[in-house]
Design an enzyme around this catalytic site. Sequence first.
Site, PDB file in Angstrom:
ATOM      1  N   LYS A 284      12.534   3.807  -8.986  1.00  0.00           N
ATOM      2  CA  LYS A 284      11.273   3.121  -8.694  1.00  0.00           C
ATOM      3  C   LYS A 284      10.088   3.807  -9.404  1.00  0.00           C
ATOM      4  O   LYS A 284       9.238   3.164 -10.016  1.00  0.00           O
ATOM      5  CB  LYS A 284      11.053   3.116  -7.180  1.00  0.00           C
ATOM      6  CG  LYS A 284       9.663   2.798  -6.732  1.00  0.00           C
ATOM      7  CD  LYS A 284       9.305   1.363  -6.972  1.00  0.00           C
ATOM      8  CE  LYS A 284       7.827   1.141  -6.751  1.00  0.00           C
ATOM      9  NZ  LYS A 284       7.473  -0.230  -6.571  1.00  0.00           N
TER      10      LYS A 284
ATOM     11  N   CYS B 206      -0.035   1.390  -7.012  1.00  0.00           N
ATOM     12  CA  CYS B 206       1.314   1.770  -7.459  1.00  0.00           C
ATOM     13  C   CYS B 206       1.282   2.478  -8.801  1.00  0.00           C
ATOM     14  O   CYS B 206       1.578   3.660  -8.902  1.00  0.00           O
ATOM     15  CB  CYS B 206       2.179   0.524  -7.599  1.00  0.00           C
ATOM     16  SG  CYS B 206       2.059  -0.521  -6.170  1.00  0.00           S
TER      17      CYS B 206
HETATM   18  N1  SAJ Z   1      -2.702  -3.814 -16.691  1.00  0.00           N
HETATM   19  C1  SAJ Z   1      -3.287  -3.625 -17.931  1.00  0.00           C
HETATM   20  N2  SAJ Z   1      -2.656  -4.122 -19.031  1.00  0.00           N
HETATM   21  C2  SAJ Z   1      -1.486  -4.814 -18.944  1.00  0.00           C
HETATM   22  C3  SAJ Z   1      -0.886  -4.994 -17.683  1.00  0.00           C
HETATM   23  C4  SAJ Z   1      -1.523  -4.482 -16.560  1.00  0.00           C
HETATM   24  O1  SAJ Z   1      -4.343  -3.018 -18.070  1.00  0.00           O
HETATM   25  O2  SAJ Z   1      -0.989  -5.248 -19.989  1.00  0.00           O
HETATM   26  C5  SAJ Z   1      -3.358  -3.267 -15.493  1.00  0.00           C
HETATM   27  C6  SAJ Z   1      -3.737  -4.313 -14.449  1.00  0.00           C
HETATM   28  O3  SAJ Z   1      -4.956  -4.931 -14.741  1.00  0.00           O
HETATM   29  C7  SAJ Z   1      -3.796  -3.466 -13.198  1.00  0.00           C
HETATM   30  C8  SAJ Z   1      -2.697  -2.440 -13.432  1.00  0.00           C
HETATM   31  O4  SAJ Z   1      -2.452  -2.428 -14.810  1.00  0.00           O
HETATM   32  O5  SAJ Z   1      -5.031  -2.793 -13.081  1.00  0.00           O
HETATM   33  C9  SAJ Z   1      -1.411  -2.699 -12.680  1.00  0.00           C
HETATM   34  O6  SAJ Z   1      -1.124  -4.081 -12.614  1.00  0.00           O
HETATM   35  P1  SAJ Z   1       0.355  -4.677 -12.743  1.00  0.00           P
HETATM   36  O7  SAJ Z   1       0.267  -6.146 -12.625  1.00  0.00           O
HETATM   37  O8  SAJ Z   1       1.022  -4.146 -13.952  1.00  0.00           O
HETATM   38  O9  SAJ Z   1       1.157  -4.020 -11.537  1.00  0.00           O
HETATM   39  P2  SAJ Z   1       0.933  -3.874  -9.934  1.00  0.00           P
HETATM   40  O10 SAJ Z   1       0.377  -2.509  -9.662  1.00  0.00           O
HETATM   41  O11 SAJ Z   1       0.211  -5.040  -9.359  1.00  0.00           O
HETATM   42  O12 SAJ Z   1       2.459  -3.915  -9.429  1.00  0.00           O
HETATM   43  C10 SAJ Z   1       3.360  -2.945  -9.940  1.00  0.00           C
HETATM   44  C11 SAJ Z   1       4.615  -3.673 -10.423  1.00  0.00           C
HETATM   45  N3  SAJ Z   1       5.433  -2.762 -11.239  1.00  0.00           N
HETATM   46  C12 SAJ Z   1       5.841  -3.078 -12.486  1.00  0.00           C
HETATM   47  O13 SAJ Z   1       5.526  -4.096 -13.025  1.00  0.00           O
HETATM   48  C13 SAJ Z   1       6.712  -2.064 -13.174  1.00  0.00           C
HETATM   49  C14 SAJ Z   1       5.399  -4.187  -9.226  1.00  0.00           C
HETATM   50  O14 SAJ Z   1       6.629  -4.756  -9.626  1.00  0.00           O
HETATM   51  C15 SAJ Z   1       5.650  -3.043  -8.236  1.00  0.00           C
HETATM   52  O15 SAJ Z   1       6.332  -3.504  -7.085  1.00  0.00           O
HETATM   53  C16 SAJ Z   1       4.313  -2.520  -7.780  1.00  0.00           C
HETATM   54  O16 SAJ Z   1       3.648  -1.996  -8.947  1.00  0.00           O
HETATM   55  C17 SAJ Z   1       4.536  -1.450  -6.735  1.00  0.00           C
HETATM   56  O17 SAJ Z   1       4.286  -1.740  -5.547  1.00  0.00           O
HETATM   57  O18 SAJ Z   1       5.033  -0.376  -7.057  1.00  0.00           O
END
Ligand code: SAJ
Length: 412
Positions: free
Chosen positions: A212, A266
């Site tokens: 994870k 996360c």
């Molecule tokens: N972000 C960027 N650029 C990108 C993608 C995301 O700047 O290309 C930023 C987003 O704006 C945000 C952050 O990253 O601020 C995280 O967003 P996210 O959509 O990537 O992820 P989370 O935190 O909403 O959810 C993640 C997920 N993990 C992965 O995709 C590996 C989810 O599956 C997990 O369950 C969750 O973390 C968790 O609870 O651990």
Amino acid sequence: MKFNKICVVGLGYIGLPTATVFADQGIAVHGVDVNERAVKEINSGNPHITEPELDVILRRVISAGKFKASTKPEKADAFILAVPTPFKDGFIPDISYIEKAARSIAPVLERGNLVVLESTSPVGTTERLSEILAEERPDLNFPHTNIGIPDVHVAHCPERVLPGKILYEVVHNARIIGGITAECANAALNLYQLISKAECHITNARTAELCKLSENSFRDVNIAYANELSYICDSLKIDVWELIRLANLHPRVNILRPGPGVGGHCIAVDPWFIVAADPANAKLIKSAREINNRKPHYIVEKVKHAAEKLKSPRIACLGLSYKADIDDFRESPALEIVEAIVHQKLGEIKIVEPHIKELPKALQGSDATLTSLHNAIRDSDIVVLLVDHKAFLKFDREMLKEKIIIDTRGVW
Ligand code: SAJ
């Protein structure tokens, strides 16, 4: 193993949807949370968190008599712990919520029970959970001792759902189930097969824990790469969005999107659990965290630079949540940026955030005001796009003419 009743401890973003999905399968679910107000709201069918479809399922399982929340655990066949695992000063993981949850269920544990930890956890936490339960219940045998047949099975099944898509992903995402012993893993597998339509893979607890953490660190490292490119492109005067679009035409390249920083509970947190466990080797993971953490300050500097050129700058800040189309502000880089802009008094600040009716506490009492997209853009010189909410994509682009635009998401 038969699961007639399960007890879910922690009714937050993960626990509440998980509990309702089990209850929707006809299993009696007892939900537990320390927040009395949340418990009350949940019992009256109103989730205290916003997640598409959650209210509908919650009301269905409550009226079917399959789900009830309270502040105290009850006897059950299986227990799922879904409590927060933040970090303390110095980026050290804080597992105190897990310890408390473990001690709260210990008095009601019975021979034959299964305890599953869903919270994202540092390596070794599931074994620690088993130890705590053993401390509280010396009359029962637990799996970490490796002596005799355990009375209670203990496993880790980390949640993997994406906020905004939780109810779909909780059922359709493949799951990793790590047992302290193989029997523990199998018991947890039986439980998750009741709700999962995807593959459930079994392994040991430590592998599941690191799995994870590695998933979220993978994403953090990849976002850091995109953010690093955005710094490089700024200094070399190249459009990073065009660059990434072109690079991604290569069949084996898929660069993620730069942004204002990485938020959420996360991705901005979990990589530190690996760094804390093995700082000598976790060099890339640490560096990625630093690159991403630098981004909000970098954006504030951009806004400052633009504001310094104007006599009395009026700044529109669009979005406060940590990502698009959700109302979750935890670790939000957008919020961090707006707070800095406000506290540094860089100008007259208008904030637009369609998911709230009043400003978050940190911004209350300041001169910043919450307003509509139209009014904010109309009455500003500088427009800072911080979150790519759908609501910010549809408007008359003519309004941006003559404005200084800082688009941190590359959507305009
Ligand atoms: N972000 C960027 N650029 C990108 C993608 C995301 O700047 O290309 C930023 C987003 O704006 C945000 C952050 O990253 O601020 C995280 O967003 P996210 O959509 O990537 O992820 P989370 O935190 O909403 O959810 C993640 C997920 N993990 C992965 O995709 C590996 C989810 O599956 C997990 O369950 C969750 O973390 C968790 O609870 O651990």
